[in-house]
Design an enzyme around this catalytic site. Structure first.
Site, PDB file in Angstrom:
ATOM      1  N   HIS A 109     -11.100  -5.014   8.455  1.00 30.86           N
ATOM      2  CA  HIS A 109     -11.921  -4.803   7.265  1.00 30.86           C
ATOM      3  C   HIS A 109     -13.155  -3.969   7.598  1.00 30.86           C
ATOM      4  O   HIS A 109     -14.097  -3.936   6.812  1.00 30.86           O
ATOM      5  CB  HIS A 109     -12.392  -6.137   6.678  1.00 30.86           C
ATOM      6  CG  HIS A 109     -11.332  -6.924   5.968  1.00 30.86           C
ATOM      7  ND1 HIS A 109     -10.226  -7.415   6.599  1.00 30.86           N
ATOM      8  CD2 HIS A 109     -11.205  -7.311   4.665  1.00 30.86           C
ATOM      9  CE1 HIS A 109      -9.476  -8.090   5.724  1.00 30.86           C
ATOM     10  NE2 HIS A 109     -10.051  -8.031   4.548  1.00 30.86           N
ATOM     11  N   GLU A 154       0.804  -1.214   0.000  1.00 34.81           N
ATOM     12  CA  GLU A 154       0.000   0.000   0.000  1.00 34.81           C
ATOM     13  C   GLU A 154       0.842   1.271   0.000  1.00 34.81           C
ATOM     14  O   GLU A 154       0.467   2.281  -0.614  1.00 34.81           O
ATOM     15  CB  GLU A 154      -0.952   0.003   1.205  1.00 34.81           C
ATOM     16  CG  GLU A 154      -2.053  -1.049   1.112  1.00 34.81           C
ATOM     17  CD  GLU A 154      -1.588  -2.474   1.370  1.00 34.81           C
ATOM     18  OE1 GLU A 154      -0.467  -2.650   1.888  1.00 34.81           O
ATOM     19  OE2 GLU A 154      -2.340  -3.419   1.068  1.00 34.81           O
TER      20      GLU A 154
END
Ligand code: TPP
Ligand code: TPP
Ligand code: MG
Ligand code: MG
Lengths: 322, 385, 322, 385
Positions: free
Chosen positions: C129, C60
């Site tokens: 998440h 990322e």
């Protein structure tokens, strides 16, 4: 009792706790022979050996990730991040792991660790050497966040942090590393994490602050000639809302002061809570004197950015006049 | 001599029992005693069956997203078989077979994917870490755990597993670099299954091997056939010997293949060819060992049938245990946050409210207090439903 | 006009803007052939080719760092971070670079970039998440932070973001990705970043919310039978304090609702500002209905964590009774 | 064949003009035309002198912390000399010599270290990026810049510099990996000066070379003597040729030494031996070229004296320009935040207050409004002082 500055008080706390607890190890960039770029760990590698005080590769995520493993393995690591601006690369290890390990394993693994981080502006440093990210970590459940404003507090709070079973971010306001000295007992004492300190009592208005800003607040109070109560939070999470609310219930007015940007700074939480807890006693809206919602400028303009005694004074006057 | 050689490296690839049944006696002989081989085979078969059970649980709404391990059983199992029982095994989420070999109860893994933190409360005696969802982060913990053990005078090492995809994360580099430079004995195992969800491994490394990722750090690096239990065992044995004796890290790439979807939330047919999957099905690590055992008369169809029945029962029992556990209580996620829960969290837990008037109804006028109490009671009743 | 869900509205916005602006490129994990794990970029690689829509390695920080370079080089990259929980590794590139590039180079380099991030809980997902980190980025000067709550808004706000000369974090509440459809014009329209939407008008109390929580608020309002004004912030930074203050001046009462943890959540900023701007009009303390100050639990308990209509109802009642 | 070779690699080390004056004709002949060599020498000398000027500025309080480049002039200069003027050069903070060769005005660098963002407003025609303080982060930007250029059909490449220490950061790995896998033509240059502040390079890599950090990604890797302008030029030439022609990244380690303290805030005598520094002083890149030029009759003492005078004047003028610029105004840091400044920031800028009553004194009682106005005026006057 010794007359110590903040750097020396931290150094002393480290020495004393390391002598008591063989599980404490220190690691970070340049903390060994060099004693850290601010010399906070000066002499410690010599005293405790390279096994307990060691230099790491230049990688903050690695430093914190390794420390998490050390802590899961039963030690109490004390990683140093050289400047708060370099917490960024370690953000994920801190927030996705250190903060969550106890909860996600229901206590099977825990992360007793004290991350030491010089913080804040005012020392004419290059970019990313002058920020105040405490609110980011206060918003991350699972961490404790501490920021002393004096040598005495620094020692007592650090000793407490070093005995904590959960991860603590221990922010050291670099602007007052050597700004003044005070009497610091050699003897063991701890200051409870989660308890504020009433720096001075007053009845007209309450100031809430933490870290280096406490000094600017004291200057402003002196100048004001008013009866102002100053609360130094000492710990940002958990924070001592009882002390704040009790004071504001008495004074009816409050100014919160911090270096971090205004929006979503920790002052917003304090202001919101005061409204919640002291709604009927509040005589004026809580005033926040904070850094602006801009990047901390390079040092030519940093004093225009940082809240100073003048801005605090102005907020006091305005709040009292309301 | 203006051009001199600054560094040279060579990486070997190990294969012992190949998909055609060829067995290399020189490397393989005596590597795994027959009795062990049978047990290892049974472990792989059981893990595979649990995968199918978990898949069905998910499809019938009894479990959340679940990542099948199918096809990769020989990787973590080879490692677990070679490691000492008190070495750390720091894995990701596709190493069930190795974890079960370690003694991790199957219901723990099931419980985790059922959305329950108690599945991650790995009991210490197994020296394994929780399941890691944030990729690439656990290898640093492996280094720290090992360093802590060494600090305390234990001669443990760690073995840490991660995927081809995860090896792209910065933390992978930092973990290898820390282990190498600070001399921490960790065996790094890259489980290259050719895919990271839909991303082919060449997008995660254009280099000829993943094994060479260890060269940066001066580690000895080896590649092996990850679908060959003998090869994973052999390679791990060498790596573990090196790492334990020198106190230095080593690097292994196990080449394997994910036969199932990435997780139950994925549909692999969107991005990969059936032909590719079929080719890899022929390289199944379980079939290979079974055929080998049959050829050596260690195994037969009757044994296979008996095993199938036993596994089915065992795994059904594990599911029953995972599903039988009493529901977690909402107080749990408060109580698990800190060794000692801060007062503010106590209030949040006890009121299940964040708004101040809900936390402290005494601020409300008396009639409103009564109503608030009633609402809270209703909400509590609804929640217990 | 088409009847679209949120995923489709975003997909449409991307298609239309990519057709207009050849400098827009999409990148991220699994966004190409697979169309992203939520299928938001479905069909785009096929349509625009691998040069404009490409899969990246699984990293990322790399995705955002590369995007910053692309933006400095004159493109408008649209990186996708697969889940908000994986923003962590990119935190440093976002906050130390994307947010600061314009200011530290006095405009010589800028970072026009739209980071797309599925956000929030309620979908029974694994750990990391289901979080809501918007306050972290609202506290970081130099960024803009957007969070739509409906397909119509999603399209208009995304088109606006794609035309922004500065970095935007565009959070997509995954809980309502497919929860409902609404009419979304094919024709071009933008919604200004920094302007709130009044979802419904009312005189008794104001609710301020954003993202998926807006739906819970609507349910609670319906149930309440009271005249409640609902303001959907739409953008978290800059935020439309004028709209909020105007409403609260009228109603005198306010409830703020969000999924992120209470302490230092963006609700604290809204509450503090309301106190500052509507002090004399406020008839009750601003109430915050938020996530608890705990790690978002695994999904068996996530509905106990997330603010639901019941908690909002309770806060409305309490606030009105005060 | 159960053991096969999966990968082999070899890294060469390049040295042309060594510290004893030996010159390798095979590699070095015709590499740098004499006229260029003189200019390059002058550039190194000028950079060195500016370092001393900056040091004195810092010591006399006219500049903040400054990192001297002393001893490392040949690294970035070799790169800048080889690169096309419109290739991106993405550096850290010890590459002044290369930046000046590119045309970056000296006052920009000075201004930056004087705590002024305008020093970082690098004019576009030089194709260089701002000075980077957060280590290891810029290499990803180099990849992005290059990819953007390629996207637009420009055949630019990038060269990015970072230190031995910075190569430990995770972003280093991600940058190399992205460049390799996404096929972005970047030359990665690790400037190994043996120290990262007080941390010796072996703590940042226990491997024999830093060059091998590129093997992970399958890049061609080379090590060279970074104090040898011919070697850096030769090595960069090969790397740039490869990268430009293939569109793929390559990796170079330049072995050099930081002759000064880390920065003016550092005291290197705390952690390294004088003997080590002295040994490296003898390997000074500037002396080496001077002796070579003298031997080749390209240079003499008179030229040296004339150069010294010229440099002193030039650099003094640069200092004057940096110090002569009008002071920044506090409105600057508001106005620089966004293309269009949000209303809330306008209020903060115009009032220089964050507290609401300071931002909107109309909420105060009339007498207080007057007083607030007065205080604001006083504060403004004090600030202009
Ligand atoms: C830091 C992080 N980014 C993204 C994800 C989302 N994600 C989950 S699994 C996966 C692919 C993993 O691939 P690989 O490492 O090869 O392991 P495999 O699933 O193939 O075993 C991704 C992108 C994640 N869990 N963590
Ligand atoms: C991310 C980050 N961490 C820490 C620092 C503090 N710091 C500044 S320079 C330096 C050492 C750099 O060493 P190296 O990369 O070898 O470059 P050199 O200074 O030797 O040229 C450190 C630790 C920083 N600037 N950025
Ligand atoms: Mg994989
Ligand atoms: Mg260095």
């Amino acid at each position: 009792m010794a007359n110590l500055n903040l750097v020396q008080a931290i150094n002393l706390a480290l020495i004393q706790e390391m002598e008591k607890n063989p599980d404490i190890v220190l690691l970070g960039e340049d903390i060994g022979v060099n004693g850290g770029v601010f010399r906070v760990t000066e002499g410690l590698q010599k005293r405790f050996g390279e096994k307990r005080v060691f230099d790491t590769p230049l990688a903050e995520s690695g430093i914190i990730g390794l420390s998490i493993g050390l802590a899961m393995g039963g030690l109490h690591p004390v990683p140093e991040i050289q400047f708060e601006g370099f917490l960024g690369p370690a953000y994920d290890q801190i927030c996705s792991h250190a903060a969550r390990m106890r909860s996600r394993t229901r206590g099977a693994f825990t992360v007793p660790m004290t991350i030491r981080i010089p913080v804040g502006g005012g020392i004419h440093a290059p970019e990313l050497h002058s920020d105040s990210p405490e609110a980011i970590y206060a918003h991350t459940p699972g961490l404790k966040v501490v920021m002393p404003s004096s040598p005495y507090d620094a020692k007592g709070l650090l000793v407490a942090a070093l005995r904590e079973p959960d991860p603590v971010l221990y922010f050291e306001p670099k602007r007052i590393y050597r700004a003044f000295r005070e009497e610091v007992p050699e003897d063991e004492y701890t200051l409870p994490i989660g308890k504020a300190r009433t720096v001075c009592e007053g009845t007209d208005l309450t100031i809430v602050s933490w870290g280096a800003s406490v000094i600017q607040c004291m200057q402003a109070i002196e100048k004001s000639g008013k009866s102002i109560e100053l609360i130094d939070l000492r710990t940002i999470y958990p924070f001592d809302m009882d002390a704040v609310a009790e004071s504001v219930r008495k004074t009816g007015r409050c100014v919160v002061v911090h270096e971090a940007p205004l929006t979503c700074g920790f002052g917003s939480e304090i202001a919101a809570r005061i409204m919640e807890k002291c709604f009927l006693e509040l005589e004026a809206p809580v005033q926040r004197v904070a850094g602006f919602d801009t990047t901390m400028p390079y040092y030519k303009l940093e004093l225009d950015y940082l809240p100073d005694a003048n801005r605090v004074t102005r907020a006091i006057e305005d709040c009292l006049a309301y | 001599m203006p051009i001199t050689t600054a560094y040279e490296a060579k990486i070997e690839r190990i294969s012992i029992l190949d998909e055609k049944g060829n067995f290399d006696d020189k490397l393989g002989k005596g590597l795994i005693p027959d009795a062990d081989l049978v047990k290892l085979y049974e472990a792989m078969s059981s893990c595979r069956q649990l995968d199918q059970v978990a898949f069905r649980l998910q499809r019938s709404g009894r479990m959340g997203t679940y990542p099948q391990n199918m096809g990769q059983e020989a990787t973590s199992l080879g490692a677990a078989y070679v490691l000492r029982k008190d070495d750390w095994m720091v894995t990701c989420y596709r190493e069930n077979c190795g974890l079960f070999w370690r003694g991790v109860p199957k219901e723990a893994i099931l419980l985790h994917w059922m959305g329950d933190e108690r599945g991650n409360a790995m009991p210490k005696p197994h020296w394994v870490t929780p399941i890691y969802v944030p990729l690439g982060t656990q290898m640093l913990h492996a280094a720290g755990l090992t360093m802590a053990a060494r600090y305390k005078g234990e001669d443990k090492i760690a073995c840490t597993f991660f995927g081809d995809g995860a090896s792209s994360e910065g933390d992978f580099h930092e973990a290898c670099n820390f282990a190498s430079n600070l001399k921490i004995p960790v065996v790094f195992v890259c489980q290259n299954n050719f895919w990271a969800i839909s991303t082919p491994s060449k997008i995660n490394s254009a280099a000829p091997t993943f094994a060479q990722r260890g060269l940066s750090y001066g580690m000895p690096c080896t590649q092996c056939d990850g679908n060959d239990l003998f090869a994973t065992t052999y390679t791990m044995k060498k790596a573990v010997e090196y790492t334990r004796s020198t106190g230095l890290p080593s690097f292994v790439e196990m080449v394997t293949y994910r036969l199932g979807d990435h997780t139950t939330a994925d549909d692999a047919s969107r991005y990969r060819d059936k032909a590719e999957v079929d080719a890899w099905k022929a390289r199944d690590p379980i079939i290979r060992v079974r055929e080998y055992m049959k050829a050596r008369k260690l195994w037969d169809d009757a044994k296979e049938a008996a095993l199938a029945t036993r596994i089915e029962e065992e795994n059904a029992a594990a599911v029953a245990r995972a599903e039988g556990i009493e529901s977690p209580h909402r107080a749990d996620f408060f109580d698990a946050m800190y060794a000692e829960i801060p007062q503010d969290l106590v209030v949040q837990r006890d009121t299940m409210q964040t708004h101040s008037l809900g936390q402290d109804p005494s601020q409300l006028p008396p009639e409103a207090q009564e109503r608030a109490r009633q609402m809270a009671a209703d909400a509590a009743a609804a929640a217990h439903h």
